[in-house]
Design an enzyme around this catalytic site. Structure first.
Site, PDB file in Angstrom:
ATOM      1  N   ARG A 105      67.323 -68.969 -67.566  1.00 31.67           N
ATOM      2  CA  ARG A 105      65.884 -69.260 -67.581  1.00 31.67           C
ATOM      3  C   ARG A 105      65.092 -67.985 -67.789  1.00 31.67           C
ATOM      4  NH1 ARG A 105      63.686 -73.176 -63.014  1.00 31.67           N
ATOM      5  NH2 ARG A 105      63.550 -71.219 -61.897  1.00 31.67           N
ATOM      6  N   THR A 109      58.541 -68.134 -68.096  1.00 27.69           N
ATOM      7  CA  THR A 109      58.263 -69.518 -68.511  1.00 27.69           C
ATOM      8  C   THR A 109      59.157 -70.536 -67.815  1.00 27.69           C
ATOM      9  OG1 THR A 109      59.875 -69.396 -70.289  1.00 27.69           O
ATOM     10  CG2 THR A 109      57.613 -68.719 -70.823  1.00 27.69           C
ATOM     11  N   ASP A 201      67.689 -67.986 -55.378  1.00 30.30           N
ATOM     12  CA  ASP A 201      68.407 -67.905 -56.656  1.00 30.30           C
ATOM     13  C   ASP A 201      69.911 -68.021 -56.380  1.00 30.30           C
ATOM     14  OD1 ASP A 201      69.837 -66.813 -58.952  1.00 30.30           O
ATOM     15  OD2 ASP A 201      67.854 -66.280 -59.697  1.00 30.30           O
TER      16      ASP A 201
HETATM   17  C1  PRP Z   1      69.552 -71.368 -62.635  1.00 27.73           C
HETATM   18  C2  PRP Z   1      70.482 -72.476 -62.205  1.00 27.73           C
HETATM   19  C3  PRP Z   1      70.337 -73.481 -63.311  1.00 27.73           C
HETATM   20  C4  PRP Z   1      68.872 -73.338 -63.669  1.00 27.73           C
HETATM   21  C5  PRP Z   1      68.118 -74.465 -63.047  1.00 27.73           C
HETATM   22  O1  PRP Z   1      70.145 -70.562 -63.573  1.00 27.73           O
HETATM   23  O2  PRP Z   1      71.808 -72.063 -62.028  1.00 27.73           O
HETATM   24  O3  PRP Z   1      71.161 -73.212 -64.430  1.00 27.73           O
HETATM   25  O4  PRP Z   1      68.432 -72.082 -63.146  1.00 27.73           O
HETATM   26  O5  PRP Z   1      66.812 -74.472 -63.453  1.00 27.73           O
HETATM   27  P1  PRP Z   1      66.196 -75.593 -64.418  1.00 27.73           P
HETATM   28  O6  PRP Z   1      66.598 -76.911 -63.886  1.00 27.73           O
HETATM   29  O7  PRP Z   1      64.714 -75.331 -64.298  1.00 27.73           O
HETATM   30  O8  PRP Z   1      66.703 -75.349 -65.810  1.00 27.73           O
HETATM   31  P2  PRP Z   1      69.563 -69.135 -64.017  1.00 27.73           P
HETATM   32  O9  PRP Z   1      68.714 -69.260 -65.235  1.00 27.73           O
HETATM   33  O10 PRP Z   1      68.935 -68.456 -62.849  1.00 27.73           O
HETATM   34  O11 PRP Z   1      70.859 -68.363 -64.500  1.00 27.73           O
HETATM   35  P3  PRP Z   1      72.180 -67.917 -63.689  1.00 27.73           P
HETATM   36  O12 PRP Z   1      72.990 -69.167 -63.453  1.00 27.73           O
HETATM   37  O13 PRP Z   1      72.830 -67.002 -64.656  1.00 27.73           O
HETATM   38  O14 PRP Z   1      71.788 -67.241 -62.404  1.00 27.73           O
HETATM   39  N1  URA Z   2      67.583 -71.643 -60.109  1.00 31.91           N
HETATM   40  C1  URA Z   2      67.935 -71.239 -58.868  1.00 31.91           C
HETATM   41  O1  URA Z   2      68.938 -70.528 -58.702  1.00 31.91           O
HETATM   42  N2  URA Z   2      67.171 -71.630 -57.839  1.00 31.91           N
HETATM   43  C2  URA Z   2      66.079 -72.385 -57.996  1.00 31.91           C
HETATM   44  O2  URA Z   2      65.413 -72.713 -56.990  1.00 31.91           O
HETATM   45  C3  URA Z   2      65.722 -72.786 -59.293  1.00 31.91           C
HETATM   46  C4  URA Z   2      66.487 -72.399 -60.334  1.00 31.91           C
END
Ligand code: PRP
Ligand code: URA
Length: 210
Positions: A105, A109, A201
Site C-alpha cells: 500500500r 493513498t 502494521d
Molecule cells: C498490508 C496488509 C494487506 C494490506 C491491507 O500490507 O498485509 O496486504 O495492507 O490493506 P488493504 O485492505 O487496504 O489493501 P502492506 O501494504 O502494509 O504491505 P506488507 O504486507 O509488505 O507489510
Molecule cells: N495493514 C496493516 O498491516 N494494518 C492495518 O490496520 C491496515 C493495513
C-alpha cells in the site's frame, strides 16, 4: 449484517491470542507465536470442506481404504504479511501449490501497488485460498482475486485475521461468490486506512521491521 459468505471464526484460543497480537507491548517473538496460533485455527476452519478422494493403503494389520486430500488446492499468500500465514499452513498442507502476489500500500493513498506476481496454473476445479492477515480497505484482496480470476480461478476463499467493515463490503460487492474467513471484524478505518482498534502494521510487527 455480515451473513453472506463470511465465517467469523470463534474460539477461546483465538480471543486469547488476538488480545496478545493487539497489545502494542507485545514483542516480535510473542507476536509470531500468536499469529501462528490464530492462523492455524482459521485455516482448519477454512479447510473444512476441502474435497477428499479414496486411497487404498495397508495398515500393519489389514488393507483399508482411507481418505486423502485431492491435489487441487492452491494457496496464495499476499506478500509480505501473508507469508506469516503460509508458514502456519505448511504443517497441514505440506505439498500444496503456492502462488505469490506482492502488493504494497502507498502510505499516502493506501492504494496497493503490485510489485511481484508468480502464480501456478489455476483451473476452475482448484480451491484457491488467499492469505493476508489484514483486510482493511479490501484493495489488496480485491486486486489479488481479480488476478486469480484472470488465471482461471473460480473457487476462491480469503483468510484474514482482522477485517474492517469497509473491506468486507468491498469484497462482497465485487466478488460475491468469494468466501471470507476472519477471526475478527473491527469497528472502522482511521484516516490512514488502518484498522481500528486493529493491531497496527501486521507486516512490521511480525517481521520486526518497525
Ligand atoms: C498490508 C496488509 C494487506 C494490506 C491491507 O500490507 O498485509 O496486504 O495492507 O490493506 P488493504 O485492505 O487496504 O489493501 P502492506 O501494504 O502494509 O504491505 P506488507 O504486507 O509488505 O507489510
Ligand atoms: N495493514 C496493516 O498491516 N494494518 C492495518 O490496520 C491496515 C493495513
Amino acid at each position: 449484517m455480515y451473513t453472506k459468505n463470511i465465517t467469523i471464526v470463534k474460539h477461546p484460543l483465538i480471543d486469547h491470542s488476538l488480545t496478545i497480537l493487539r497489545d502494542k507491548k507485545t514483542k516480535t517473538e510473542e507476536f509470531r507465536r500468536h499469529a501462528n496460533i490464530v492462523s492455524k485455527i482459521l485455516l482448519v476452519e477454512a479447510a473444512k470442506h476441502l474435497p477428499l478422494k479414496n486411497k487404498k493403503i495397508e495398515t500393519p494389520l489389514a488393507s483399508m481404504t482411507g481418505r486423502i486430500l485431492t491435489d487441487e488446492i492452491v494457496v496464495v499468500p499476499v506478500l509480505r504479511a501473508g507469508l506469516a500465514m503460509l508458514f502456519s499452513l505448511q504443517d497441514f498442507l505440506p505439498s500444496v501449490s503456492v502462488g505469490f502476489i506482492g502488493l504494497e500500500r502507498d502510505e499516502k493513498t493506501a492504494v496497493a501497488r503490485e510489485y511481484y506476481q508468480k502464480l501456478p496454473d489455476i483451473f476452475a476445479t482448484h480451491h484457491v485460498f488467499v492469505l493476508d492477515p489484514m483486510l482493511a480497505t479490501g484493495g489488496s484482496f480485491d486486486d489479488t482475486i481479480t488476478a486469480l480470476r484472470a488465471k482461471g480461478g473460480k473457487r476462491i476463499s480469503i483468510v484474514c485475521i482482522v477485517s474492517a467493515p469497509a473491506g468486507i463490503e468491498r469484497i462482497q460487492k465485487n466478488h460475491p461468490d468469494v468466501e471470507i474467513f476472519t477471526a475478527a471484524v473491527d469497528t472502522s478505518l482511521n484516516s490512514k486506512k488502518y484498522i481500528v482498534p486493529g493491531l497496527g502494521d501486521f507486516g512490521d510487527r511480525y517481521f520486526g521491521t518497525q
